[in-house]
Design a protein around this motif. Structure first.
Motif, PDB file in Angstrom:
ATOM      1  N   SER A   1       0.819  -1.215   0.000  1.00 27.68           N
ATOM      2  CA  SER A   1       0.000   0.000   0.000  1.00 27.68           C
ATOM      3  C   SER A   1       0.854   1.265   0.000  1.00 27.68           C
ATOM      4  O   SER A   1       0.487   2.273  -0.612  1.00 27.68           O
ATOM      5  N   PHE A   2       2.011   1.215   0.670  1.00 29.90           N
ATOM      6  CA  PHE A   2       2.916   2.365   0.682  1.00 29.90           C
ATOM      7  C   PHE A   2       3.941   2.300  -0.447  1.00 29.90           C
ATOM      8  O   PHE A   2       4.851   3.136  -0.519  1.00 29.90           O
TER       9      PHE A   2
ATOM     10  N   TRP B   1      -5.395  -1.774   3.874  1.00 30.99           N
ATOM     11  CA  TRP B   1      -5.841  -2.124   2.526  1.00 30.99           C
ATOM     12  C   TRP B   1      -7.039  -1.285   2.104  1.00 30.99           C
ATOM     13  O   TRP B   1      -7.114  -0.813   0.967  1.00 30.99           O
TER      14      TRP B   1
ATOM     15  N   TRP C   1      -6.092   2.372   1.366  1.00 29.39           N
ATOM     16  CA  TRP C   1      -5.373   2.422   0.090  1.00 29.39           C
ATOM     17  C   TRP C   1      -6.322   2.168  -1.082  1.00 29.39           C
ATOM     18  O   TRP C   1      -6.203   2.795  -2.137  1.00 29.39           O
TER      19      TRP C   1
ATOM     20  N   SER D   1      -6.352   5.109  -3.865  1.00 28.19           N
ATOM     21  CA  SER D   1      -5.566   4.774  -5.047  1.00 28.19           C
ATOM     22  C   SER D   1      -6.450   4.746  -6.289  1.00 28.19           C
ATOM     23  O   SER D   1      -7.690   4.725  -6.198  1.00 28.19           O
TER      24      SER D   1
ATOM     25  N   ARG E   1      -9.306  -1.880  -7.923  1.00 29.21           N
ATOM     26  CA  ARG E   1      -9.535  -1.492  -6.535  1.00 29.21           C
ATOM     27  C   ARG E   1     -10.881  -1.979  -5.994  1.00 29.21           C
ATOM     28  O   ARG E   1     -11.039  -2.154  -4.792  1.00 29.21           O
TER      29      ARG E   1
END
Length: 240
Positions: free
Chosen positions: A108-109, A160, A163, A167, A172
Motif C-alpha cells: 500500500s505504501f 488495505w 489504500w 488509489s 480497486r
C-alpha cells in the motif's frame, strides 16, 4: 481449543465441516498461487522481460506458501485435535496474519527499497516470532492470542481499505470488496455461536466464507502484477 460440531474418532475430536472448508481454502490458495506463478513465468518473463518484472512477486510467493501451510494445519487440527496439531495450527495462523500485515504495509505504501522493507518488517517479524514462542513455550493463552490476531487483522484490513479508496488501481473494487467481506466474516470468529442443528458453527462458517474471497483476492494480486508491469513497460518505451 475446539468449539465446533464434532464427533470422536479414534479418541480424537473430528469436525467434518471445518476440515472440508479448510481443505477447500487450501486448494483455493494453491490454485491462486499456481496461477500467479504461471502468469509471471509465461506472460511477463517471455513478453516484457525480467527488467519489467513484478517487484512484489517474491512477497506474494511467501504469502502463498504461508497460506497453504496455515490451511493445511487447520485441516489437520480439525481432523485430529491434540496438542501438537493445535500448536501448529495456531502458530501457522499467527505467522500468516502477521506476514499479511507486513505485506499490506509494503504494497500500500509502495515500498520498493530493500533496506526500507527490512526496516519496516523487522519489528513486526520480531513481535510475531515472540508471540509464537510465548504460545508454544510459556502458555497457550487463547484469549490473548485472539486479541493479537484480531489487532493485526484489523490493522491490515484498515490499511488495505484506505489504500483501496485513495488509489486509482484498476482493480480497486476487488480489493474493497474482499476487505469489507473479510471484516464482516471476522465477526464470526469474535462472536461465536453454538453449532446449528449439530452441523456447523461460527468457526466453520468463517472458513466457508473465505473460500470465494480467496479466489477474488488472488485475482486482485494477478491484476496488480499486470498493472505494475504494464506501467514499467510504458516507462521503458518512453525512455527509449
Amino acid at each position: 481449543m475446539v468449539n465446533g460440531p464434532s464427533s470422536v474418532y479414534m479418541g480424537y475430536r473430528f469436525e467434518p465441516a471445518s476440515v472440508a472448508f479448510s481443505a477447500l481454502n487450501l486448494a483455493m490458495h494453491f490454485y491462486g498461487w499456481k496461477s500467479f506463478f504461471t502468469l509471471l513465468k509465461n506472460k511477463f518473463h517471455k513478453q516484457v522481460g525480467k527488467k519489467a518484472s513484478y517487484e512484489y512477486a517474491v512477497l506474494w510467493h511467501i504469502f502463498g506458501l504461508l497460506s497453504v501451510n496455515s490451511w493445511f494445519w487447520s485441516a489437520v487440527f480439525h481432523t485430529r485435535d491434540f496438542e501438537l496439531s493445535e500448536r501448529l495450527d495456531y502458530s501457522s495462523a499467527v505467522a500468516l496474519i502477521g506476514y499479511s500485515l507486513i505485506l499490506a504495509m509494503l504494497r500500500s505504501f509502495n515500498v520498493r527499497d530493500e533496506a526500507t522493507r527490512v526496516m519496516l518488517s523487522a519489528p513486526l517479524i520480531a513481535f510475531v516470532i515472540t508471540h509464537i514462542l510465548f504460545l508454544n513455550v510459556f502458555k497457550l493463552d487463547y484469549g490473548w492470542n485472539m486479541k493479537v490476531c484480531v489487532a493485526m487483522a484489523v490493522a491490515q484490513l484498515t490499511i488495505w481499505q484506505v489504500w483501496g479508496f485513495i488509489s486509482r488501481h484498476p482493480s480497486r473494487w476487488k480489493l474493497r470488496f474482499v476487505v469489507l467481506a473479510c471484516g464482516l466474516a471476522m465477526l464470526l470468529e469474535i462472536y461465536d455461536f453454538p453449532p446449528y442443528q449439530g452441523l456447523i458453527d461460527a468457526h466453520a462458517l468463517w472458513h466457508a466464507t473465505t473460500i470465494p474471497l480467496t479466489y477474488l483476492w488472488w485475482s486482485f494480486i494477478k491484476d496488480d502484477a499486470e498493472f505494475l508491469t504494464s506501467k514499467h513497460v510504458k516507462k521503458s518505451k518512453k525512455s527509449k
